[in-house]
Design a protein around this motif. Structure first.
Motif, PDB file in Angstrom:
ATOM      1  N   ASN A 134       2.535   5.629  41.529  1.00 44.48           N
ATOM      2  CA  ASN A 134       2.722   6.674  40.491  1.00 44.48           C
ATOM      3  C   ASN A 134       1.476   7.333  40.392  1.00 44.48           C
ATOM      4  O   ASN A 134       1.177   7.756  39.173  1.00 44.48           O
ATOM      5  N   VAL A 135       0.541   7.347  40.965  1.00 41.11           N
ATOM      6  CA  VAL A 135      -0.850   8.012  40.896  1.00 41.11           C
ATOM      7  C   VAL A 135      -0.817   9.021  41.961  1.00 41.11           C
ATOM      8  O   VAL A 135      -0.880   8.873  43.006  1.00 41.11           O
ATOM      9  N   SER A 177       5.829   5.748  30.289  1.00 38.15           N
ATOM     10  CA  SER A 177       5.149   4.333  30.367  1.00 38.15           C
ATOM     11  C   SER A 177       3.661   4.534  30.681  1.00 38.15           C
ATOM     12  O   SER A 177       3.260   5.564  31.292  1.00 38.15           O
ATOM     13  N   GLN A 178       2.983   3.311  30.424  1.00 43.20           N
ATOM     14  CA  GLN A 178       1.551   3.514  30.549  1.00 43.20           C
ATOM     15  C   GLN A 178       1.090   2.191  31.470  1.00 43.20           C
ATOM     16  O   GLN A 178       1.530   1.241  31.553  1.00 43.20           O
ATOM     17  N   GLN A 179       0.019   2.661  32.402  1.00 45.85           N
ATOM     18  CA  GLN A 179      -0.280   1.639  33.376  1.00 45.85           C
ATOM     19  C   GLN A 179      -1.775   1.801  33.320  1.00 45.85           C
ATOM     20  O   GLN A 179      -2.534   2.906  33.256  1.00 45.85           O
ATOM     21  N   VAL A 180      -2.279   0.632  33.505  1.00 39.97           N
ATOM     22  CA  VAL A 180      -3.716   0.365  33.374  1.00 39.97           C
ATOM     23  C   VAL A 180      -4.109  -0.206  34.729  1.00 39.97           C
ATOM     24  O   VAL A 180      -3.691  -1.083  35.261  1.00 39.97           O
ATOM     25  N   ILE A 181      -5.099   0.415  35.332  1.00 38.97           N
ATOM     26  CA  ILE A 181      -5.587   0.187  36.485  1.00 38.97           C
ATOM     27  C   ILE A 181      -7.132  -0.372  36.489  1.00 38.97           C
ATOM     28  O   ILE A 181      -8.109   0.751  36.090  1.00 38.97           O
ATOM     29  N   ALA A 237      -1.917   2.007  44.599  1.00 35.98           N
ATOM     30  CA  ALA A 237      -1.665   2.357  43.157  1.00 35.98           C
ATOM     31  C   ALA A 237      -0.363   2.894  43.026  1.00 35.98           C
ATOM     32  O   ALA A 237      -0.270   4.229  43.806  1.00 35.98           O
ATOM     33  N   ILE A 264      -6.409   4.357  32.381  1.00 42.52           N
ATOM     34  CA  ILE A 264      -5.205   4.429  31.686  1.00 42.52           C
ATOM     35  C   ILE A 264      -4.493   5.660  32.204  1.00 42.52           C
ATOM     36  O   ILE A 264      -4.698   6.744  31.927  1.00 42.52           O
ATOM     37  N   SER A 280     -11.668   0.744  33.463  1.00 38.15           N
ATOM     38  CA  SER A 280     -10.398   0.699  33.757  1.00 38.15           C
ATOM     39  C   SER A 280      -9.892   2.312  33.719  1.00 38.15           C
ATOM     40  O   SER A 280     -10.438   3.064  32.793  1.00 38.15           O
ATOM     41  N   ASN A 317      -0.636   7.478  31.899  1.00 39.40           N
ATOM     42  CA  ASN A 317       0.628   7.772  31.130  1.00 39.40           C
ATOM     43  C   ASN A 317       1.328   8.741  32.025  1.00 39.40           C
ATOM     44  O   ASN A 317       1.161   9.974  32.309  1.00 39.40           O
ATOM     45  N   SER A 318       2.514   8.176  32.587  1.00 38.17           N
ATOM     46  CA  SER A 318       3.417   8.856  33.442  1.00 38.17           C
ATOM     47  C   SER A 318       4.856   8.477  33.116  1.00 38.17           C
ATOM     48  O   SER A 318       5.139   7.257  33.090  1.00 38.17           O
TER      49      SER A 318
END
Length: 272
Positions: free
Chosen positions: A227-228, A193-197, A225, A187, A185, A189-190
């Motif tokens: 904000n990547v 906030s934190q997003q796990v994909i 996805a 992680i 996965s 951070n942007s």
């Protein structure tokens, strides 16, 4: 005691799967630059054009040569049909029949060559209009308006945001475990906030870097996805096994400055 996953966290960088540099496929002077650096370009949109005067002239010559070849083929075909008809009645010699067949073959070959030249000239004309191979963002522009380019000259470089992946260097000690478990996965951070994909699939390079002894691994992210973006620094979490651990509720943990402690429920029901 409960069995919990053992994870290895490594640093990675987002990369675009599709990164393309468009090069000129014909010669000419840059007549228009439609898009520039940082512009979002839809698939199939014209990004740049070249002056097409030479290509138009070449196509006209090819069209004229085709019309001449077509006329000669029609004439040779008619003559062959006439000779063949009278040859059947023994009115002409075999040498005349052979000559008619040779003329027809030569005319047919000339017509095929003219068609090929016509197709090539049309392709050269089409190459004066440069289109985006996929939707993406222009990252570099290598030519200026009015600049003369030749086949192979780099014109523009772009990336697609539709297909992204993470590149990470993995130590050789855990590469076989990662290959077997195939679970990772990402992680991100942007913006606070934190997003796990969860990665869709992995590509593990079959050789290690001789200097670092690590393997390059690519983790492909699902389409869409949010904000990547390419170049972002991320954490990559690999599942490398399981272990038994004692788990306690988060509410039972006390934080006092840098000290962390647990509340324990005694037999009397009091916390200590």
């Amino acid at each position: 005691l409960q069995r919990v996953p053992v994870q290895q966290v490594l640093d990675g960088v987002i990369d675009a799967v599709n990164r393309t540099t468009i090069s000129a496929q014909t010669s000419g002077q840059v007549s228009a630059v439609i898009f520039d650096v940082n512009d979002l370009v839809p698939k199939g949109e014209i990004v740049l054009t070249l002056d097409d005067a030479d290509q138009m002239a070449a196509l006209e010559r090819a069209n004229a040569a085709y019309r001449e070849a077509e006329a000669r083929f029609s004439e040779a075909n008619n003559e062959h049909a006439r000779i063949k008809k009278v040859y059947a009645s023994k009115a002409v010699s075999k040498s005349q029949m052979d000559a008619a067949e040779a003329s027809l073959g030569a005319a047919r070959a000339m017509l095929s060559g003219a068609i090929a030249a016509q197709t090539s000239a049309q392709e050269q004309l089409d190459h004066t209009i440069v289109k985006a191979p996929y939707s993406g963002i222009v990252t570099d522009r290598h030519v200026e308006l009015g600049e003369l380019v030749q086949p192979g000259t780099q014109l523009m470089t772009g990336i697609s945001l539709e297909a992204l992946r993470v590149e990470v260097a993995v130590p050789q000690q855990i590469i076989e475990t990662i290959r077997e478990r195939n679970q990772v996965s990402v992680i991100i951070n942007s913006g606070g906030s934190q997003q796990v994909i969860q990665a869709e699939r992995l590509t593990i390079f079959p050789y290690a870097d001789p200097k670092t002894h690590s393997f390059l691994v690519r983790a492909y992210l699902p389409a869409g996805a949010l904000n990547v973006y390419p170049g972002m620094f991320v954490k990559v979490v690999f599942d490398i096994g399981e272990k038994e651990s004692l788990l306690v509720p988060k509410s039972a943990v006390a934080y006092r400055s840098e000290v962390r402690a647990l509340y324990v429920l005694e037999e009397t029901g009091m916390l200590s």
